[in-house]
Design an enzyme around this catalytic site. Structure first.
Site: not given
Ligand code: CMC
Length: 424
Positions: A302, A359
């Site tokens: 998140h 989720d």
């Molecule tokens: N699985 C594997 N690696 C992950 C995941 C995951 N679900 N989420 C983040 N990471 C890694 C990402 O690759 C990055 O690694 P590095 O620092 O080595 O490059 C690090 O963790 C930080 O991730 P980010 O993508 O920069 O984080 P963000 O804040 O931009 O994204 C997120 C947040 C929710 C989009 C992301 O965690 C994600 O894609 N999660 C899976 C989708 C999901 O469950 N979404 C629902 C969110 S909660 C409900 C809502 O608000 O809609």
């Protein structure tokens, strides 16, 4: 008031520092460009406060979520969705009379214009219900005037909340080719939605109180989440003074993506895949850690929560209780729990502070309630509706609102002369 100093090209500038009611500190860069000629660069807006808001407070480090100051845990246990709608939109808990009037208004505006049924007929049966939901929501603006008179605003708010569940249920009925079931005024919000989803003309349908209560809880937990992607979209579109229905339809589209509200559907697809694969967790954990694979552990991570998501905690327990009460034995719940345990002990997830989000367990409960996977994100729409409305209303009433218009750092070609196609 304290100030922050910025030094740029040997010159020093001062900017005001503002503090929120929970002591969150922000540097006010409103005059940054005017004073320095520079802009701030913050892709994904991870450090940018786009507004002041009194609706929802989140402390991602401590796992705190409050609507209008009330902890989510208390609302989940003692309140109901309609009361939470009133609270988020109007900023206070309603009196008994206010709640009754609000409830009545949500009951009496559930019908959609009969002509709108023709819109549903135009969609192919394979249409994703989110496509229908977004299109139908913007279509409401063709039927209701957009006047800034507060009484009309309140009426449109009630209309949108009331009709959203009718649109959602009709979208489902369309997808399975069954006749639309009209709303019933003797049922409460959640019961009426379940009735429109699952009743068939041939036989009476009795709403299960366990299912209605579980659904109400899910809706409460989704009601608002401050400046997330879809809410920021609603504010962005609304800042141009687009009407309520158009602004919220754009939020629905933003929610659809798998990184946002679409994740609940993706979680179930992922758990089913693991199940079909004989429960090979390691393979999927390795894939999630491998950036080349393009696979993420859906329902994990998140932008704001870096310790735990309080909504996921409530839902993990609710998943156990609801499946127990309904006598459902879903192997996906076991897979989800094992996956969580393994991920929380894995250094990749620990170092990046990736925890289950809302989720991760919601889909398992929706499944137990009989809601089809394609409809999960639509359920998120119903839950988030009061939050979007509250944020739209707050934005429209805030004298500080200007049309949202970010800047960019241009990285394209510098000026060059056009050459005719014959000489290229
Ligand atoms: N699985 C594997 N690696 C992950 C995941 C995951 N679900 N989420 C983040 N990471 C890694 C990402 O690759 C990055 O690694 P590095 O620092 O080595 O490059 C690090 O963790 C930080 O991730 P980010 O993508 O920069 O984080 P963000 O804040 O931009 O994204 C997120 C947040 C929710 C989009 C992301 O965690 C994600 O894609 N999660 C899976 C989708 C999901 O469950 N979404 C629902 C969110 S909660 C409900 C809502 O608000 O809609």
């Amino acid at each position: 008031m304290s100030t922050a100093k910025l030094s740029l090209n040997g010159q020093e500038y001062e900017f005001p520092v503002i503090e929120g009611s929970e002591h969150e500190v922000a540097i006010d860069f409103t005059k940054l460009r005017a004073q320095t000629g520079a802009i701030s660069y913050d892709p994904g807006y991870g450090n940018t406060g786009s507004c002041k808001s009194a609706i929802t407070f989140i402390d991602g480090e401590k796992g705190i979520l409050r609507y209008r100051g009330y902890p989510i845990e208390q609302l989940a246990e003692h309140s109901n969705f309609v009361e939470v709608c009133y609270l988020t939109i109007y900023g206070k808990l309603p009196s008994a009379a206010e709640l009754a009037a609000f409830q009545k208004s949500l009951t009496y505006h559930t019908l959609i214009h009969e002509d709108m049924k023709k819109f549903f007929e135009g969609f192919p049966p394979t249409a994703h219900p989110m496509a229908i939901m977004s299109a139908m929501t913007v279509s409401l603006s063709a039927y209701y005037p957009d006047l800034l008179d507060p009484e009309v605003v309140d009426l449109n708010i009630a209309r949108l909340l009331a009709k959203a569940k009718t649109l959602a249920a009709f979208a489902y009925k369309k997808s399975i080719g069954q006749p639309y079931i009209y709303p019933r005024n003797d049922l409460n919000y959640t019961e009426d939605f379940l009735h429109m989803m699952f009743a068939v003309p041939a036989e009476p349908y009795k709403v299960s109180p366990v299912i209605a209560r579980a659904l109400d809880l899910l809706l409460i937990l989704h009601a608002d989440h401050e400046q997330n992607c879809s809410t920021s979209t609603v504010r962005m579109v609304g800042s141009s003074q687009a009407n309520l229905f158009a602004s919220i339809a754009s939020g629905i589209s933003a929610l659809w993506g798998p990184l946002h509200g679409g994740a609940n559907q993706e979680v179930i697809n992922m758990l089913e895949m693991i199940h079909r694969d004989g429960g090979d967790y390691k393979k999927y954990m390795d894939m999630a850690k491998d950036k080349e694979s393009g696979f993420r552990l859906m329902g994990f991570g998140h932008r704001v929560y870096k310790n735990f998501d309080p909504r996921a905690r409530i839902l993990k327990k609710a998943a156990d209780d609801v499946l127990d009460e309904l006598g459902v034995n879903d192997p996906l719940l076991g897979i989800a729990k094992n996956l969580e345990e393994i991920a929380l002990a894995d250094s990749y997830f620990v170092e990046r502070k990736l925890y289950p989000n809302v989720d991760f367990y919601s889909g398992i409960i929706y499944r137990a309630l009989g809601i089809p996977t394609d409809m999960f994100t639509v359920m998120f729409v119903l839950g988030r509706m009061p939050g979007w409305i509250a944020q739209w209303k707050e934005m429209r009433e805030d004298p500080a609102t200007r049309i949202n218009r970010p800047r960019q750092v241009y990285s394209g070609a510098t000026e060059r002369d056009y050459t005719p196609v014959t000489s290229r």
